[in-house]
Design a protein around this motif. Structure first.
Motif, PDB file in Angstrom:
ATOM      1  N   TYR A 189       0.966  -1.331   0.008  1.00  0.00           N
ATOM      2  CA  TYR A 189      -0.038  -0.052   0.079  1.00  0.00           C
ATOM      3  C   TYR A 189       0.951   1.342   0.139  1.00  0.00           C
ATOM      4  N   LEU A 190       1.945   1.176   0.662  1.00  0.00           N
ATOM      5  CA  LEU A 190       2.575   2.385   0.516  1.00  0.00           C
ATOM      6  C   LEU A 190       3.337   2.605  -0.508  1.00  0.00           C
ATOM      7  N   ALA A 191       3.801   1.286  -1.460  1.00  0.00           N
ATOM      8  CA  ALA A 191       4.291   1.781  -2.844  1.00  0.00           C
ATOM      9  C   ALA A 191       3.072   2.342  -3.814  1.00  0.00           C
ATOM     10  N   VAL A 192       1.889   2.032  -3.687  1.00  0.00           N
ATOM     11  CA  VAL A 192       0.827   2.215  -4.277  1.00  0.00           C
ATOM     12  C   VAL A 192       0.669   3.870  -3.990  1.00  0.00           C
ATOM     13  N   LEU A 193       0.743   4.270  -2.698  1.00  0.00           N
ATOM     14  CA  LEU A 193       0.622   5.846  -2.423  1.00  0.00           C
ATOM     15  C   LEU A 193       1.984   6.643  -2.987  1.00  0.00           C
ATOM     16  N   ARG A 194       2.867   6.074  -3.149  1.00  0.00           N
ATOM     17  CA  ARG A 194       4.230   6.820  -4.027  1.00  0.00           C
ATOM     18  C   ARG A 194       3.862   7.197  -5.323  1.00  0.00           C
ATOM     19  N   GLY A 195       2.929   6.728  -6.038  1.00  0.00           N
ATOM     20  CA  GLY A 195       2.630   7.224  -7.205  1.00  0.00           C
ATOM     21  C   GLY A 195       1.813   8.509  -7.152  1.00  0.00           C
ATOM     22  N   ARG A 196       2.208   9.333  -8.150  1.00  0.00           N
ATOM     23  CA  ARG A 196       1.831  10.651  -8.096  1.00  0.00           C
ATOM     24  C   ARG A 196       0.603  10.939  -8.549  1.00  0.00           C
ATOM     25  N   GLY A 197      -0.465  11.853  -8.169  1.00  0.00           N
ATOM     26  CA  GLY A 197      -1.679  12.214  -8.525  1.00  0.00           C
ATOM     27  C   GLY A 197      -2.900  11.093  -8.047  1.00  0.00           C
ATOM     28  N   PRO A 198      -3.749  11.844  -7.121  1.00  0.00           N
ATOM     29  CA  PRO A 198      -4.921  10.869  -7.007  1.00  0.00           C
ATOM     30  C   PRO A 198      -5.520   9.867  -7.917  1.00  0.00           C
ATOM     31  N   GLY A 199      -5.531  10.480  -9.058  1.00  0.00           N
ATOM     32  CA  GLY A 199      -6.144   9.515 -10.013  1.00  0.00           C
ATOM     33  C   GLY A 199      -5.448   8.368 -10.593  1.00  0.00           C
ATOM     34  N   ARG A 200      -4.046   8.482  -9.997  1.00  0.00           N
ATOM     35  CA  ARG A 200      -3.127   7.446 -10.664  1.00  0.00           C
ATOM     36  C   ARG A 200      -2.978   6.420  -9.544  1.00  0.00           C
ATOM     37  N   ARG A 201      -3.578   6.478  -8.381  1.00  0.00           N
ATOM     38  CA  ARG A 201      -3.750   5.557  -7.405  1.00  0.00           C
ATOM     39  C   ARG A 201      -5.002   4.589  -7.034  1.00  0.00           C
ATOM     40  N   VAL A 202      -5.990   4.878  -7.598  1.00  0.00           N
ATOM     41  CA  VAL A 202      -7.163   4.190  -7.703  1.00  0.00           C
ATOM     42  C   VAL A 202      -7.045   2.638  -8.021  1.00  0.00           C
ATOM     43  N   LEU A 203      -6.761   2.779  -9.492  1.00  0.00           N
ATOM     44  CA  LEU A 203      -6.668   1.210 -10.019  1.00  0.00           C
ATOM     45  C   LEU A 203      -5.874   0.500  -9.449  1.00  0.00           C
ATOM     46  N   PRO A 204      -4.367   0.983  -9.011  1.00  0.00           N
ATOM     47  CA  PRO A 204      -3.334   0.144  -8.387  1.00  0.00           C
ATOM     48  C   PRO A 204      -3.746  -0.328  -6.872  1.00  0.00           C
TER      49      PRO A 204
END
Length: 605
Positions: A189-204
């Motif tokens: 989950y921390l690796a998912v949250l490292r992605g930039r932009g809220p829209g880029r985190r939903v699917l991962p």
């Protein structure tokens, strides 16, 4: 210097050679999968249609072929209430870990991520401790001794009563695995949250959460060590799991046909879960990127690296409270084990039950097995995720491995034991080496990581950089720490396992630490050895220091993202956005010089 490509020229990294090398690197993994996974699975299915009586199977020498009985073993199995009760109790063991994996861990990850860099790293460090010290046998023995001597039976009830025993085993199993499950899920989950932009985190986030739930359920479906240590499936078979039912049928009643039937049913469920998880990773186009270290806050869509966001006092407070709450539950689950570390051994027990050979039996065979299984997975991941022989469809090469993604030694233990016995490996040091020659979870994770590094390498080759040196620098070297981490995890898991060493190394000279601990528990009311010998202090310190260093310098930079288009950062230079996969090199800008003059237009006439 490499000559600059001509304007408009396209240069692919390696071409046909890249395809050939990718498939060659995948070859050893495919071969080891057939040897250690496919063939034993087929043998287990065939064995499930046979039946051998106890008198025929209990003697020395090779085991008999058995009598073909068709589907009678399955009819007996599905018509027996014992199977359905074991299945129901096994499913109940998954409830608490599932809540931890899909509720507690993502909430903690969100709180730590929003608090900023240092709270997140402190949380990573503290949650590394339960990953290193966890031992299902040692923790279960500690709780059992506490219920005998320390009054803990007043919390969950007596283990001699079927109803209270079920509640106690489910609660104790959930408490003792709380820290390990939360710590592992937190990494994703921390690796998912490292992605930039809220829209880029939903699917991962959805993909990682679903895979975490499937993995947690699959592990709980194969629960053996903790339940075997505490209750042996009793009283009155009230706490019998599918693994314990298979163990009792195959290795206590010597009914290998029924045991193989249970193993086949369990393996079928695990195969469906593994295929589902792999398809989610492929269809969602998941990849693991290595981002630059945190930097000062700039534009939110700047592709230079993750923005270091100040957390603020309120977010920091929320993160601290959430972390302390999780650590409190972890401490409750580990407290009997911590207390037993300082208890005095039973003076009636022999001090010679634990010696240097026990430590060698415990740690060296898992280390040898991890070097092979993770090493082969690493080379295959370089071929599939790094060289990408099938282009954007390369991840589909993982699908043949998917049925065994979550399969442990349990569903293959019946045939594994028979094969080891036919090779005279029972009660030998070589027999202690885990029989699985390929780590499928390591293959999938490393492939996703190499997939994230491949666009960077492809872009550099397209710009004129040497392909081989660039692949080594951009893909191989950054993947080595992750491969080392996965190898260490395989070593710890196999060293703390109970089922395989109990089958092939039950004598004193070949017993591992978990087996010695279980035997001590059977012979004395108090242990003759300290619980600390299962997780030696030297091993704990080395593993913890290595994991903490990786958490801060490496794992904190990993980001789980999805495919997205390439963005150009400057005229004439195409920079792959983290997660992008340009399968064709970017078009080169025209060389500097006078701009071409337009053709003169003829006046109408």
């Amino acid at each position: 210097m490499a000559p600059a490509p001509l304007p408009g020229a396209r240069r692919e990294p390696g071409g046909a050679l890249r395809i050939v090398l990718g498939l060659v690197l995948l070859g050893p993994a495919a071969l080891f999968m057939v040897i250690s996974l496919v063939v034993p699975t087929v043998q287990t299915i065939l064995r499930s249609f046979e039946r051998a009586g106890p008198a025929r199977a209990a003697g020395g020498g090779p085991l008999p072929e058995g009598e073909f009985v068709g589907v009678d073993n399955y009819l007996d199995l599905f018509g027996n209430d014992e199977f359905w009760k074991a299945l129901a109790f096994t499913l109940s063991l998954a409830v608490i870990p599932l809540v931890v994996a899909v509720v507690v861990a993502p909430l903690l990850a969100g709180a730590l991520d929003r608090a900023g860099t240092w709270p997140r790293r402190v949380g990573r460090v503290l949650m590394s401790v339960p990953l290193v010290v966890f031992s299902p046998v040692a923790f279960s023995v500690a709780w059992l001794m506490g219920m005998r001597d320390g009054g803990l039976e007043t919390t969950f009830g007596e283990l001699t009563d079927p109803g209270s025993a079920r509640v106690a085993v489910v609660a104790i199993s959930g408490l003792t695995t709380f820290g390990a499950v939360c710590g592992l899920a937190l990494l994703g989950y921390l690796a998912v949250l490292r992605g930039r932009g809220p829209g880029r985190r939903v699917l991962p986030a959805l993909a990682v959460g679903t895979i975490a739930a499937l993995a947690t359920f699959a592990v709980s479906l194969q629960a053996f060590s903790s339940v075997y240590t505490m209750t042996r499936g009793g009283p009155g078979r009230s706490t019998q799991t599918l693994s314990l039912l298979q163990f009792s049928r195959a290795f206590m009643l010597f009914d290998f046909g029924h045991g193989a039937a249970i193993a086949t049913v369990t393996g079928l469920i695990l195969g469906v879960l593994g295929i589902a998880a792999t398809l989610i990773a492929i269809i969602a186009a998941l990849r693991i990127d290595l981002t630059p270290p945190d930097r000062a806050a700039t534009a939110p869509d700047d592709p230079a690296g993750p923005v270091k966001r100040p957390g603020g006092p309120l977010r920091t407070l929320v993160a601290v409270v959430a972390l302390l709450a999780v650590l409190a539950v972890v401490l409750i689950g580990a407290w009997p084990w911590l207390s037993a570390l300082f208890s005095s051994p039973d003076p009636r027990a022999s001090a010679s039950t634990v010696d240097a050979r026990t430590y060698v039996n415990t740690w060296v065979p898992p280390l040898l097995g991890a070097l092979v299984s993770v090493g082969v997975a690493f080379t295959a991941a370089l071929g599939v995720g790094g060289l990408r022989p099938m282009g954007r469809r390369s991840e589909w090469l993982l699908l043949p491995f998917a049925p065994w993604l979550f399969v442990g030694i349990g569903p293959l233990s019946v045939i594994g034991f028979e094969n080891a016995r036919s090779l005279d490996l029972i009660n030998t040091f070589a027999g202690l080496v885990p029989p699985t020659l390929i780590s499928v979870p390591a293959l999938v994770v490393l492939t996703l990581f190499c997939r994230g590094r491949a666009p960077v390498w492809q872009a550099q080759v397209a710009a004129g950089a040497p392909a081989a040196a660039g692949f080594l620098r951009v893909v191989v070297v950054p993947a080595l720490p992750l491969a080392t981490l996965l190898g260490g995890a395989v070593v710890l898991i196999n060293a703390q396992g109970l089922l395989w060493p109990l089958l092939v190394g039950s004598d004193r000279d070949n017993a591992t630490a978990p087996v010695v601990l279980v035997n001590e528990l059977n012979q004395f009311s108090r242990l003759g050895v300290s619980l600390g010998f299962v997780t030696p202090l030297a091993v704990v310190i080395v593993a913890l220091l290595a994991l903490v260093a990786l958490q801060i310098t490496y794992l904190d930079r990993l980001a789980i993202t999805i495919d997205r288009p390439v963005t150009a950062s400057a005229p004439g230079v195409s920079t792959p956005h983290p997660g992008a996969e340009p399968m064709t090199p970017p078009v080169q800008a025209p060389p500097p010089g006078p701009a071409p003059q337009p053709k003169p237009e003829h006046p109408p006439g």
